[in-house]
Motif scaffolding. Structure first.
Motif, PDB file in Angstrom:
ATOM      1  N   UNK A 147      35.491 -21.896  11.593  1.00 24.49           N
ATOM      2  CA  UNK A 147      35.962 -20.683  12.262  1.00 24.49           C
ATOM      3  C   UNK A 147      36.255 -21.015  13.721  1.00 24.49           C
ATOM      4  N   UNK A 148      37.214 -20.261  14.281  1.00 26.43           N
ATOM      5  CA  UNK A 148      37.599 -20.410  15.687  1.00 26.43           C
ATOM      6  C   UNK A 148      37.119 -19.168  16.424  1.00 26.43           C
ATOM      7  N   UNK A 149      36.364 -19.378  17.488  1.00 34.65           N
ATOM      8  CA  UNK A 149      35.852 -18.264  18.281  1.00 34.65           C
ATOM      9  C   UNK A 149      36.358 -18.361  19.721  1.00 34.65           C
ATOM     10  N   UNK A 150      36.243 -17.253  20.436  1.00 32.16           N
ATOM     11  CA  UNK A 150      36.682 -17.190  21.828  1.00 32.16           C
ATOM     12  C   UNK A 150      37.905 -16.317  22.029  1.00 32.16           C
ATOM     13  N   UNK A 151      38.540 -15.889  20.922  1.00 24.34           N
ATOM     14  CA  UNK A 151      39.749 -15.073  21.023  1.00 24.34           C
ATOM     15  C   UNK A 151      39.520 -13.635  20.552  1.00 24.34           C
ATOM     16  N   UNK A 152      38.260 -13.269  20.355  1.00 25.72           N
ATOM     17  CA  UNK A 152      37.949 -11.903  19.949  1.00 25.72           C
ATOM     18  C   UNK A 152      38.465 -10.908  20.990  1.00 25.72           C
ATOM     19  N   UNK A 153      39.044  -9.818  20.503  1.00 23.59           N
ATOM     20  CA  UNK A 153      39.603  -8.733  21.338  1.00 23.59           C
ATOM     21  C   UNK A 153      40.872  -9.128  22.088  1.00 23.59           C
ATOM     22  N   UNK A 154      41.479 -10.259  21.700  1.00 26.63           N
ATOM     23  CA  UNK A 154      42.723 -10.698  22.344  1.00 26.63           C
ATOM     24  C   UNK A 154      43.935 -10.149  21.601  1.00 26.63           C
ATOM     25  N   UNK A 155      44.987  -9.874  22.369  1.00 24.80           N
ATOM     26  CA  UNK A 155      46.271  -9.459  21.804  1.00 24.80           C
ATOM     27  C   UNK A 155      46.970 -10.667  21.197  1.00 24.80           C
ATOM     28  N   UNK A 156      47.468 -10.520  19.968  1.00 28.98           N
ATOM     29  CA  UNK A 156      48.199 -11.625  19.363  1.00 28.98           C
ATOM     30  C   UNK A 156      49.560 -11.166  18.860  1.00 28.98           C
ATOM     31  N   UNK A 157      50.476 -12.132  18.766  1.00 28.65           N
ATOM     32  CA  UNK A 157      51.761 -11.973  18.094  1.00 28.65           C
ATOM     33  C   UNK A 157      51.713 -12.848  16.855  1.00 28.65           C
ATOM     34  N   UNK A 158      51.932 -12.240  15.689  1.00 26.44           N
ATOM     35  CA  UNK A 158      51.829 -12.953  14.415  1.00 26.44           C
ATOM     36  C   UNK A 158      53.207 -13.449  13.992  1.00 26.44           C
ATOM     37  N   UNK A 159      53.442 -14.753  14.105  1.00 26.02           N
ATOM     38  CA  UNK A 159      54.757 -15.320  13.805  1.00 26.02           C
ATOM     39  C   UNK A 159      55.070 -15.281  12.316  1.00 26.02           C
ATOM     40  N   UNK A 160      54.060 -15.180  11.472  1.00 27.55           N
ATOM     41  CA  UNK A 160      54.283 -15.095  10.029  1.00 27.55           C
ATOM     42  C   UNK A 160      54.630 -13.666   9.624  1.00 27.55           C
ATOM     43  N   UNK A 161      54.068 -12.698  10.344  1.00 27.96           N
ATOM     44  CA  UNK A 161      54.276 -11.281  10.036  1.00 27.96           C
ATOM     45  C   UNK A 161      55.347 -10.675  10.957  1.00 27.96           C
ATOM     46  N   UNK A 162      56.540 -11.316  10.971  1.00 27.73           N
ATOM     47  CA  UNK A 162      57.699 -10.778  11.715  1.00 27.73           C
ATOM     48  C   UNK A 162      57.412 -10.513  13.189  1.00 27.73           C
ATOM     49  N   UNK A 163      56.538 -11.316  13.776  1.00 25.95           N
ATOM     50  CA  UNK A 163      56.208 -11.213  15.196  1.00 25.95           C
ATOM     51  C   UNK A 163      55.542  -9.870  15.536  1.00 25.95           C
ATOM     52  N   UNK A 164      54.939  -9.228  14.546  1.00 28.89           N
ATOM     53  CA  UNK A 164      54.171  -8.012  14.821  1.00 28.89           C
ATOM     54  C   UNK A 164      52.933  -8.352  15.637  1.00 28.89           C
ATOM     55  N   UNK A 165      52.480  -7.348  16.393  1.00 28.53           N
ATOM     56  CA  UNK A 165      51.350  -7.569  17.294  1.00 28.53           C
ATOM     57  C   UNK A 165      50.096  -6.850  16.806  1.00 28.53           C
ATOM     58  N   UNK A 166      48.963  -7.371  17.208  1.00 23.55           N
ATOM     59  CA  UNK A 166      47.690  -6.760  16.869  1.00 23.55           C
ATOM     60  C   UNK A 166      46.607  -7.262  17.791  1.00 23.55           C
ATOM     61  N   UNK A 167      45.386  -6.801  17.578  1.00 28.22           N
ATOM     62  CA  UNK A 167      44.217  -7.236  18.332  1.00 28.22           C
ATOM     63  C   UNK A 167      43.304  -7.999  17.384  1.00 28.22           C
TER      64      UNK A 167
END
Length: 291
Positions: A171-191
């Protein structure tokens, strides 16, 4: 010349800096200033992943290690004919100096050489210098200086491939609560709600985060720490089976399962404007704690 380093040449003409000091061993291709291998002597396993099918050819990037993405990250903003992730990783660099530090680590300073390919892709005059410190940790600092009379914008990153026990075990930690852009999901954004685990292809750009990241690997009984400075983006990527199979240089079947990319970067809205006669640096440092 520093006794802990030697310059070697391969049959294909590429040159490498080989480092062997009391703390670690490493190898750096002068094409791209590309660290393709680094292992502290205290580590039970490799820290960087390198494909068994990595291509060591003039003008081609190496699959694995730490490719330098510069002066753009991902596709060129306006011209798809230009190299993805920029030209820094396929251009010759020169070793300016090397030294042995008091703690036994080896310090190298490299500079990108100007070529016709460079001036066609970036018309502004600039200087690009990479400082690498090879020891119990691996430290890299990429410094861009604008030598022109106009500001220019860059995106950049260390596209680092880490060696792991298995992609579904970590698992990768340290990015909790960060805004992301999902390149696989049509560049949709989420937290990002929690720590990151992997069950399928994964390719997200995390913006506005300067947090350090950690790869927790229970099977290897270790944590890889990814520290960063002057970086406000982090990219996390794994190709999964089908994409890896189609890439051609990802190694033997299932070799992709032994790697994950956690990339110190500045991209998307975190791209950097560099004003005339000023410099900008992005740095990262990798270390391993075993338990």
């Amino acid at each position: 010349m520093n006794k802990s380093i030697k310059i070697t040449s391969e049959a294909n003409g590429l040159q490498f800096i080989e480092i062997d000091n009391s703390l670690a061993v490493a190898r750096i291709a002068l094409q791209g200033a590309h660290v393709d291998w680094w292992r502290p002597r205290s580590a039970k396993h490799d820290v960087l992943w390198l494909s068994s099918n990595a291509r060591y050819e003039s003008g081609r990037s190496i699959r694995g290690g730490v490719p330098i993405c510069w002066p753009w990250f991902g596709k060129h903003p306006t011209d798809d004919s230009f190299c993805v992730h920029g030209f820094a990783r396929v251009i010759p660099w020169k070793l300016l100096e090397s030294s042995q530090l008091k703690n036994g680590a080896t310090k190298l300073i490299l500079k990108m050489l100007p070529t016709d390919a460079v001036t066609k892709q970036l018309t502004y005059p600039f200087e690009l210098v990479l400082t690498i410190i090879v020891g119990e940790s691996l430290y890299m600092n990429l410094k861009t200086t604008n030598l022109s009379d106009n500001p220019f914008m860059i995106s950049e990153g260390y596209h680092t491939y880490f060696y792991i026990s298995d992609i579904e075990n970590i698992k990768v930690t340290g990015l909790e609560n960060s805004l992301y852009t999902d390149k696989i999901d049509n560049f949709n954004r989420g937290i990002e709600k929690s720590s990151i685990t992997f069950k399928a292809e994964f390719d997200r750009v995390y913006s506005n985060t300067s947090n350090d990241c950690y790869i927790e690997d229970e099977k290897f009984n270790r944590v890889i720490t990814i520290k960063k400075s002057n970086s406000n983006s982090t990219v996390v990527w794994t190709p999964w089976k089908e994409k890896a199979k189609n890439m051609g240089d990802m190694g033997e079947e299932n070799e992709w399962r032994r790697m994950v990319c956690v990339e110190t970067a500045n991209t998307f809205e975190n791209s950097v404007m560099i004003y005339p006669k000023l410099s900008h640096s992005i740095a990262t440092e990798y270390s391993v704690q075993e338990y």
